[in-house]
Design a protein around this motif. Structure first.
Motif, mmCIF file in Angstrom:
data_model
loop_
_atom_site.group_PDB
_atom_site.id
_atom_site.type_symbol
_atom_site.label_atom_id
_atom_site.label_comp_id
_atom_site.label_asym_id
_atom_site.label_seq_id
_atom_site.Cartn_x
_atom_site.Cartn_y
_atom_site.Cartn_z
ATOM 1 N N PRO A 1 -8.439 -6.916 2.173
ATOM 2 C CA PRO A 1 -8.451 -6.592 3.602
ATOM 3 C C PRO A 1 -9.514 -5.545 3.966
ATOM 4 O O PRO A 1 -10.033 -5.538 5.069
ATOM 5 N N THR B 1 1.931 -2.005 11.169
ATOM 6 C CA THR B 1 1.141 -3.235 11.098
ATOM 7 C C THR B 1 0.193 -3.204 9.907
ATOM 8 O O THR B 1 0.041 -4.209 9.209
ATOM 9 N N LYS C 1 -0.060 -5.730 6.797
ATOM 10 C CA LYS C 1 -1.309 -6.445 6.497
ATOM 11 C C LYS C 1 -1.686 -6.267 5.022
ATOM 12 O O LYS C 1 -2.244 -7.155 4.404
ATOM 13 N N ASN C 2 -1.371 -5.099 4.469
ATOM 14 C CA ASN C 2 -1.706 -4.850 3.069
ATOM 15 C C ASN C 2 -0.670 -5.426 2.103
ATOM 16 O O ASN C 2 -0.723 -5.141 0.904
#
Lengths: 297, 546
Positions: free
Chosen positions: A63, B518, B522-523
């Motif tokens: 990410p 959030t 996401k991680n």
């Protein structure tokens, strides 16, 4: 062949350097194969299974990958714009200093930060810029300006990062330019004086053009480092609140790759870095030659 | 049996390698090929007289030798070697710098040139090596050669050292588990203001506020930093264990590099601290403290804990959390503030009425036997020998270095010990950390008999030990592979350092907390929790929340 025979003794002198590069630069390149493997340290490089492009795919799927690449490029680009010209300007200025002792002293003082570790310099930066105890904010308060928490503000952090790099490296960087300046034929200056040129005119018409080849070569080399970034400075100056701008490829590899032993992934990132750097050097060299100057090769 | 052929072949090769390396290094023992000629080592006749089994053991060098003595020439090392020879073991200590533990171990594991016993505190490294097939399985060897090990450190063996149910490490046992993060408060400040020690998070807030407004230390209102706290980052001392327990978070998840209770296991599901309402409320509390100046305005940039240490030692802070016991901190602070007294603050009463704190695990240092070891049996035999002679590495030589009184090892001549044994002998102890459980108040007085105020020290330290005994809880040790965690835990941790720091200093806490949650998702936070849930269910874990 004839040439080889005639000058064999001179080529012989090259052997140690050639061996050095073969052993320490070319042979280790074989390790790049790890980037394509599911590397297991107990099985070794050859017995580990092939992973194809998995490591590269994983790299792109992190990410943070976009963010760390952007930060690396941003900090390096700023470095190129600000840190690259700094030693040139400084060298020109030092060259104009006439009092020898003053020149010596200022040179030594300018070199000093280069010999200190970034950990120490980082500590100094933090102390000087501290909102409560730092000198800078003390001055701001006196001037009636509200104190600024420099190191916790992303914009300020980038500025501090760039300027501290100048502080650390500019003095040391002048050495090469000063050496190039001393090599300029004094006759050129005399001729310029006879033509009625002042000091400023001489700097722009004699000194700068004479050291231009040096500047170009160093510039090409600097461009070649655009994608890689040293680890000490970002690590020493970073803190948790500016992670959005301070996390770069090298710190990321250290924190996530090395500490977890993800050798395959790390090698992949390193390889991509090297390939991009090589492309940049070749491109910069191409343009330098096209522009009429001399390139690296 | 096929397997053992293969193994002995491998081991023989490794042996050749080890011997040749030993020869290169000119290792002390003249390279006598005394050791294991058969790699299986299970034949019982291996301890015939005159035929010594070679075993090489890691020993940390802290470069603290008081008089340039070589670590391998020291009294206890010599004594151990001499005693071991009687049991048929030829022991060689392989010295490595303490600070290079992980590098050295990695190189040794990769090159197969390491000693027979490798030591580390890093459980994940052990899991990784075990998964990759780099360690000997020790179950059978321990049964066969380790009866004394088992009786000495049974409790540690019960909880640690296994991976997927098989044993790959001998964990040292912590004799006292009263060693972990603990909350401390300035008793002299409380006295001056006529306050009682806070018992809940709200009371803690009121107390910190009183510290700030009434400045009991007389350091100037603007200089008071009621709660000394450094940055939230790896290796920093930004601890939130005690206060966050007080907010209702428990430690049902595996330990990570986040220095706070890991999360709660409720109704068969694990939720990380940041995914809990209690976690959110705790950081809202921290945000309030920041806004009101009750923690350092600059804590986020205190990335080397310098200001933190300065704050409490210079006497401008009244509350802190760290691993040191309150006497150590008091002594440090008294250098600049002679009347300072830090005392243990008992765990805060949680919303559900319980009190709890994190306590050290019963296991510590791990001894591993790498696959490159030609004779793993000898490694276990060495540890068993060590178990039998454990007092040698706990107190030195009885009658020379210490005498035993009321269960305490009392130094006979502290100056002699400082020179001869103190600086290294605990590093030879691979099986126990410390030699006794928590001391009683009387024992504390004896332990500190050479200080000027043993009674006061006992008053300070007794509540410290008792609070661990009364409220200490240990998190789970999951020994099954967790691939999701392996992939994501470093990213999650890195993200949370940044995000939580920002949440604490945020102007608008609720908006910033959205980012925390959030980003955590996401991680891979939710997948991480799901995986932990599976492991906890499989091991039948009981929550530490009650």
């Amino acid at each position: 062949m004839k040439e080889w025979k005639r000058n064999y003794d001179l080529y012989l002198l090259l052997v140690p350097a050639a061996v050095f590069f073969i052993v320490f630069a070319y042979i280790p390149m074989g390790g790049l194969v790890i980037a394509f493997k599911d590397y297991n340290i107990f099985q070794g490089v050859w017995d580990s299974g092939w992973a194809g492009l998995d490591n590269f795919r994983e790299m792109l799927s992190i990410p943070e990958f976009f963010r760390i690449t952007r930060n690396t490029l941003m900090l390096n680009l700023l470095g190129l714009l600000v840190c690259f010209p700094a030693p040139i300007v400084l060298a020109l200025m030092l060259n104009e200093v006439r009092a020898r002792s003053l020149k010596r002293i200022s040179q030594s003082l300018l070199y000093l930060p280069h010999f200190m570790s970034w950990i120490v310099l980082g500590g100094i930066v933090y102390a000087v810029l501290s909102p409560k105890y730092g000198v800078v904010n003390q001055l701001l308060r006196w001037a009636g300006v509200e104190e600024i928490y420099f190191m916790a503000d992303q914009t300020w952090w980038v500025i501090v990062y760039t300027l501290s790099a100048v502080w650390q490296s500019a003095g040391w960087g002048t050495i090469i330019y000063l050496a190039a300046i001393t090599a300029i034929d004094p006759a050129l200056y005399e001729a310029a004086s006879i033509d009625g040129a002042g000091r400023i005119r001489k700097i722009f018409s004699v000194t700068l053009p004479s050291i231009m080849p040096t500047i170009v070569i160093l510039f090409i080399l600097a461009v070649g480092q655009m994608v890689s970034i040293g680890i000490e400075q970002p690590l020493a100056l970073a803190n948790p609140v500016v992670g959005d701008v301070s996390e770069v490829i090298s710190t990321y590899i250290y924190q996530v790759g090395i500490k977890q032993g993800e050798f395959g992934l790390t090698t992949a990132v390193g390889m991509v870095q090297s390939v991009i750097n090589l492309c940049l050097v070749v491109t910069a060299n191409h343009f330098a030659r096209k522009a009429g100057g001399e390139g690296l090769w | 049996m096929k397997g053992s052929w293969h193994r002995s072949g491998q081991a023989a090769m490794a042996l050749v390698l080890t011997l040749s390396l030993g020869a290169c290094a000119g290792g002390g023992n003249g390279g006598s090929p005394s050791g294991s000629d058969s790699a299986s080592g299970s034949a019982s006749g291996s301890s015939e007289p005159g035929k010594l089994e070679k075993v090489r053991v890691s020993l940390w060098d802290r470069s603290n030798s008081p008089n340039g003595q070589k670590l391998t020439d020291t009294v206890i090392v010599k004594k151990l070697q001499e005693e071991a020879r009687k049991e048929g073991l030829d022991v060689e200590y392989v010295v490595l710098p303490r600070s290079q533990e992980s590098e050295k171990n990695s190189v040794w594991m990769a090159s197969g040139s390491g000693p027979d016993i490798i030591i580390t505190y890093d459980m994940n490294a052990m899991f990784k090596w075990a998964e990759q097939g780099g360690l000997w399985e020790l179950d059978d060897l321990l049964d066969q050669y380790g009866p004394d090990i088992k009786s000495l450190i049974g409790p540690a063996l019960d909880v640690a050292g296994t991976y997927k149910g098989k044993r790959y490490a001998i964990p040292a046992m912590r004799m006292s588990t009263a060693a972990a993060s603990n909350m401390k408060i300035r008793q002299d400040w409380l006295d001056k203001l006529g306050l009682k020690a806070p018992t809940t998070l709200d009371e803690l807030y009121e107390t910190l506020k009183a510290f700030k407004e009434q400045d009991p230390g007389g350091v100037g209102k603007d200089n008071v930093v009621p709660w000394a706290l450094p940055a939230i980052s790896q290796g920093m001392k930004g601890f939130f264990f005690g206060p966050m327990w007080g907010a209702g978070v428990a430690t049902d998840g595996p330990a990570t590099e986040m220095y706070m209770p890991s999360g709660n296991f409720e109704n068969g599901e694990f939720h990380s601290a940041v995914a809990l309402e209690e976690g959110k409320e705790f950081f809202r509390f921290m945000n309030k403290l920041y806004k009101e100046g009750l923690i350092s305005k600059e804590f986020v940039t205190d990335v080397n804990s310098q200001q933190f240490i300065q704050n409490y030692t210079s006497g401008v802070s009244g509350f802190m959390e760290s691993n040191e016991d309150p006497w150590v901190v008091t002594k440090e602070t008294r250098k600049s503030v002679p009347d300072a007294t830090w005392v243990t603050l008992d765990p805060l009463v949680r919303p559900n009425g319980t009190q709890a704190m994190t306590m050290a695990n019963v296991y510590g240092l791990l001894s591993l036997v790498p696959k490159s070891s030609p004779n793993p049996a000898a490694a276990i035999k060495y540890l068993n020998f060590l178990a039998k002679n454990i007092t040698l590495v706990q107190g030195g030589i009885e009658g020379v270095h210490y005498k035993e009184e009321d269960g305490l090892f009392v130094a006979i001549d502290p100056a002699k010990n400082a020179e001869e044994i103190d600086w290294y002998f605990k590093d030879l102890n691979l099986l126990t950390q410390g030699y006794m459980g928590n001391p009683t108040k009387e024992q504390i007085k004896e332990l500190y008999a050479n200080e000027s105020n043993p009674d006061e020290i006992a008053d300070i330290l007794d509540p410290y030990y008792r609070s661990f005994e009364n409220y200490g809880k240990q998190g789970p040790l999951i020994d099954t592979p967790r691939p999701v965690s392996d992939k994501s835990v470093a990213n999650i941790t890195q993200f949370l350092y940044d995000a939580l720091s920002k949440a604490v200093i945020a102007k608008d806490f609720d908006a910033e907390w959205e980012n925390v949650v959030t980003g955590w998702k996401k991680n891979g936070g939710e997948e991480y929790d799901a995986e932990v849930t599976q492991s906890l269910v499989a091991m039948n874990w009981k929550t530490t929340n009650e």
